[in-house]
Design a protein around this motif. Structure first.
Motif, PDB file in Angstrom:
ATOM      1  N   GLN A 171      33.449  51.550  44.130  1.00 58.13           N
ATOM      2  CA  GLN A 171      32.842  50.969  45.327  1.00 58.13           C
ATOM      3  C   GLN A 171      32.708  49.461  45.177  1.00 58.13           C
ATOM      4  O   GLN A 171      32.906  48.723  46.131  1.00 58.13           O
ATOM      5  CB  GLN A 171      31.458  51.576  45.582  1.00 58.13           C
ATOM      6  CG  GLN A 171      31.529  52.957  46.172  1.00 58.13           C
ATOM      7  CD  GLN A 171      30.159  53.579  46.343  1.00 58.13           C
ATOM      8  OE1 GLN A 171      29.171  53.116  45.770  1.00 58.13           O
ATOM      9  NE2 GLN A 171      30.091  54.640  47.108  1.00 58.13           N
ATOM     10  N   GLN A 172      32.371  48.992  43.996  1.00 60.91           N
ATOM     11  CA  GLN A 172      32.202  47.564  43.769  1.00 60.91           C
ATOM     12  C   GLN A 172      33.521  46.821  43.934  1.00 60.91           C
ATOM     13  O   GLN A 172      33.547  45.699  44.386  1.00 60.91           O
ATOM     14  CB  GLN A 172      31.686  47.291  42.353  1.00 60.91           C
ATOM     15  CG  GLN A 172      30.240  47.638  42.153  1.00 60.91           C
ATOM     16  CD  GLN A 172      29.813  47.423  40.722  1.00 60.91           C
ATOM     17  OE1 GLN A 172      30.617  47.108  39.847  1.00 60.91           O
ATOM     18  NE2 GLN A 172      28.539  47.599  40.456  1.00 60.91           N
ATOM     19  N   LYS A 173      34.617  47.432  43.562  1.00 63.74           N
ATOM     20  CA  LYS A 173      35.890  46.738  43.514  1.00 63.74           C
ATOM     21  C   LYS A 173      36.667  46.798  44.817  1.00 63.74           C
ATOM     22  O   LYS A 173      37.660  46.111  44.969  1.00 63.74           O
ATOM     23  CB  LYS A 173      36.731  47.290  42.367  1.00 63.74           C
ATOM     24  CG  LYS A 173      36.154  46.908  41.029  1.00 63.74           C
ATOM     25  CD  LYS A 173      36.920  47.546  39.903  1.00 63.74           C
ATOM     26  CE  LYS A 173      36.456  47.124  38.557  1.00 63.74           C
ATOM     27  NZ  LYS A 173      35.153  47.503  38.174  1.00 63.74           N
ATOM     28  N   LYS A 174      36.246  47.617  45.772  1.00 66.12           N
ATOM     29  CA  LYS A 174      36.980  47.749  47.026  1.00 66.12           C
ATOM     30  C   LYS A 174      37.020  46.417  47.762  1.00 66.12           C
ATOM     31  O   LYS A 174      36.000  45.868  48.132  1.00 66.12           O
ATOM     32  CB  LYS A 174      36.330  48.797  47.925  1.00 66.12           C
ATOM     33  CG  LYS A 174      36.671  50.205  47.536  1.00 66.12           C
ATOM     34  CD  LYS A 174      36.094  51.181  48.511  1.00 66.12           C
ATOM     35  CE  LYS A 174      36.374  52.595  48.072  1.00 66.12           C
ATOM     36  NZ  LYS A 174      35.713  53.573  48.898  1.00 66.12           N
ATOM     37  N   GLY A 175      38.204  45.933  47.974  1.00 64.77           N
ATOM     38  CA  GLY A 175      38.386  44.748  48.786  1.00 64.77           C
ATOM     39  C   GLY A 175      37.850  43.462  48.175  1.00 64.77           C
ATOM     40  O   GLY A 175      37.778  42.454  48.855  1.00 64.77           O
ATOM     41  N   LEU A 176      37.453  43.488  46.930  1.00 70.78           N
ATOM     42  CA  LEU A 176      36.889  42.286  46.323  1.00 70.78           C
ATOM     43  C   LEU A 176      37.927  41.564  45.483  1.00 70.78           C
ATOM     44  O   LEU A 176      38.660  42.177  44.727  1.00 70.78           O
ATOM     45  CB  LEU A 176      35.699  42.641  45.429  1.00 70.78           C
ATOM     46  CG  LEU A 176      34.451  43.152  46.125  1.00 70.78           C
ATOM     47  CD1 LEU A 176      33.394  43.483  45.093  1.00 70.78           C
ATOM     48  CD2 LEU A 176      33.918  42.119  47.093  1.00 70.78           C
ATOM     49  N   ALA A 177      37.926  40.292  45.625  1.00 67.57           N
ATOM     50  CA  ALA A 177      38.762  39.463  44.770  1.00 67.57           C
ATOM     51  C   ALA A 177      37.822  38.655  43.891  1.00 67.57           C
ATOM     52  O   ALA A 177      36.646  38.487  44.206  1.00 67.57           O
ATOM     53  CB  ALA A 177      39.615  38.534  45.628  1.00 67.57           C
ATOM     54  N   VAL A 178      38.330  38.164  42.802  1.00 66.94           N
ATOM     55  CA  VAL A 178      37.521  37.326  41.926  1.00 66.94           C
ATOM     56  C   VAL A 178      37.332  35.980  42.628  1.00 66.94           C
ATOM     57  O   VAL A 178      38.289  35.388  43.121  1.00 66.94           O
ATOM     58  CB  VAL A 178      38.200  37.152  40.553  1.00 66.94           C
ATOM     59  CG1 VAL A 178      37.406  36.214  39.678  1.00 66.94           C
ATOM     60  CG2 VAL A 178      38.363  38.499  39.874  1.00 66.94           C
ATOM     61  N   ALA A 179      36.091  35.534  42.672  1.00 69.91           N
ATOM     62  CA  ALA A 179      35.794  34.257  43.330  1.00 69.91           C
ATOM     63  C   ALA A 179      36.556  33.126  42.651  1.00 69.91           C
ATOM     64  O   ALA A 179      36.733  33.120  41.432  1.00 69.91           O
ATOM     65  CB  ALA A 179      34.296  33.995  43.279  1.00 69.91           C
ATOM     66  N   LYS A 180      36.994  32.182  43.440  1.00 69.94           N
ATOM     67  CA  LYS A 180      37.756  31.055  42.906  1.00 69.94           C
ATOM     68  C   LYS A 180      36.961  30.251  41.900  1.00 69.94           C
ATOM     69  O   LYS A 180      37.513  29.688  40.957  1.00 69.94           O
ATOM     70  CB  LYS A 180      38.226  30.147  44.042  1.00 69.94           C
ATOM     71  CG  LYS A 180      39.318  30.750  44.872  1.00 69.94           C
ATOM     72  CD  LYS A 180      39.773  29.822  45.972  1.00 69.94           C
ATOM     73  CE  LYS A 180      40.855  30.531  46.773  1.00 69.94           C
ATOM     74  NZ  LYS A 180      41.273  29.786  47.928  1.00 69.94           N
ATOM     75  N   ASN A 181      35.634  30.199  42.087  1.00 68.86           N
ATOM     76  CA  ASN A 181      34.797  29.410  41.179  1.00 68.86           C
ATOM     77  C   ASN A 181      34.211  30.248  40.043  1.00 68.86           C
ATOM     78  O   ASN A 181      33.331  29.790  39.322  1.00 68.86           O
ATOM     79  CB  ASN A 181      33.689  28.697  41.951  1.00 68.86           C
ATOM     80  CG  ASN A 181      32.764  29.668  42.680  1.00 68.86           C
ATOM     81  OD1 ASN A 181      33.135  30.813  42.947  1.00 68.86           O
ATOM     82  ND2 ASN A 181      31.579  29.208  43.013  1.00 68.86           N
ATOM     83  N   ALA A 182      34.726  31.467  39.845  1.00 68.61           N
ATOM     84  CA  ALA A 182      34.267  32.298  38.723  1.00 68.61           C
ATOM     85  C   ALA A 182      34.736  31.672  37.408  1.00 68.61           C
ATOM     86  O   ALA A 182      35.807  31.078  37.322  1.00 68.61           O
ATOM     87  CB  ALA A 182      34.809  33.719  38.851  1.00 68.61           C
ATOM     88  N   THR A 183      33.914  31.827  36.399  1.00 66.51           N
ATOM     89  CA  THR A 183      34.218  31.271  35.075  1.00 66.51           C
ATOM     90  C   THR A 183      35.369  32.037  34.438  1.00 66.51           C
ATOM     91  O   THR A 183      35.449  33.264  34.542  1.00 66.51           O
ATOM     92  CB  THR A 183      32.964  31.365  34.181  1.00 66.51           C
ATOM     93  OG1 THR A 183      31.871  30.739  34.864  1.00 66.51           O
ATOM     94  CG2 THR A 183      33.178  30.707  32.843  1.00 66.51           C
ATOM     95  N   GLN A 184      36.255  31.324  33.754  1.00 73.26           N
ATOM     96  CA  GLN A 184      37.353  31.963  33.024  1.00 73.26           C
ATOM     97  C   GLN A 184      36.776  32.829  31.902  1.00 73.26           C
ATOM     98  O   GLN A 184      35.846  32.423  31.205  1.00 73.26           O
ATOM     99  CB  GLN A 184      38.295  30.915  32.424  1.00 73.26           C
ATOM    100  CG  GLN A 184      39.147  30.200  33.447  1.00 73.26           C
ATOM    101  CD  GLN A 184      40.140  31.126  34.150  1.00 73.26           C
ATOM    102  OE1 GLN A 184      40.545  32.169  33.637  1.00 73.26           O
ATOM    103  NE2 GLN A 184      40.532  30.734  35.343  1.00 73.26           N
ATOM    104  N   GLY A 185      37.327  34.018  31.719  1.00 68.08           N
ATOM    105  CA  GLY A 185      36.849  34.948  30.699  1.00 68.08           C
ATOM    106  C   GLY A 185      36.843  34.374  29.299  1.00 68.08           C
ATOM    107  O   GLY A 185      35.956  34.661  28.501  1.00 68.08           O
TER     108      GLY A 185
END
Length: 169
Positions: free
Chosen positions: A41-55
């Motif tokens: 449910q969390q992953k449906k239609g979600l993309a990683v935000a552009k400003n998310a920190t690199q792993g």
């Protein structure tokens, strides 16, 4: 001949009844079904935000291995990093850091937290996960072995460089 044919008919009838009753019986939920439901449910239609920190930025905040423990990084992508915690060749836990920028619901669940670990709000998810919220980062320990209890998860969460992570921009 008629008796033999009658046995076949009865066998076919019993098999049909058995298939119908087992196919229509609701499946009892397994121990991982709720977690699977939540994660999909969390992953449906979600993309990683552009400003998310690199792993890769998260790796320096993970606890050091030692005292017979091994830390093995298993996944690293934008917004997330994960490592297995092993001892004696046995996988005890998964440790992870994730950027909640892409998943605001992950951060929201800490709003009602009354427990703190390392000075940060903490929650228990089921019987196998403990998580804390450090700024916009969720730090999680997931037991992979029954010997790795909630107290062990809390201890390992405190071993992360939480203050360093809190200052990560």
């Amino acid at each position: 001949m008629i008796l033999h044919r009658g046995r076949r008919v009865v066998a076919a009838l019993l098999l049909s009844v058995m298939i119908l009753t087992t196919a229509c019986t609701p499946k009892t939920p397994g121990r991982f079904d709720q977690v699977q439901k939540e994660s999909t449910q969390q992953k449906k239609g979600l993309a990683v935000a552009k400003n998310a920190t690199q792993g890769g930025e998260f790796n320096k905040f993970f606890p050091d291995a030692g005292d017979g423990y091994q830390r093995v990084y298993t996944q690293e992508k934008k917004g997330f990093s994960e490592a297995k915690l092993k001892k004696g060749g046995k996988e005890l836990a998964l440790l992870s850091i994730s950027d909640t920028t892409s998943t605001p619901n992950a951060a929201a669940k800490f709003s009602k937290s009354t427990k703190k670990i390392g000075g940060y709000p903490a929650i228990e998810v089921g019987k196998t996960q403990t998580a804390i919220l450090v700024g916009k980062y969720q730090v999680k320990a997931l037991s992979r072995d029954s010997s790795f209890k909630a107290s062990d998860r809390a201890d390992w969460l405190e071993k992360f460089n939480l203050n360093g992570l809190a200052n990560l921009k």
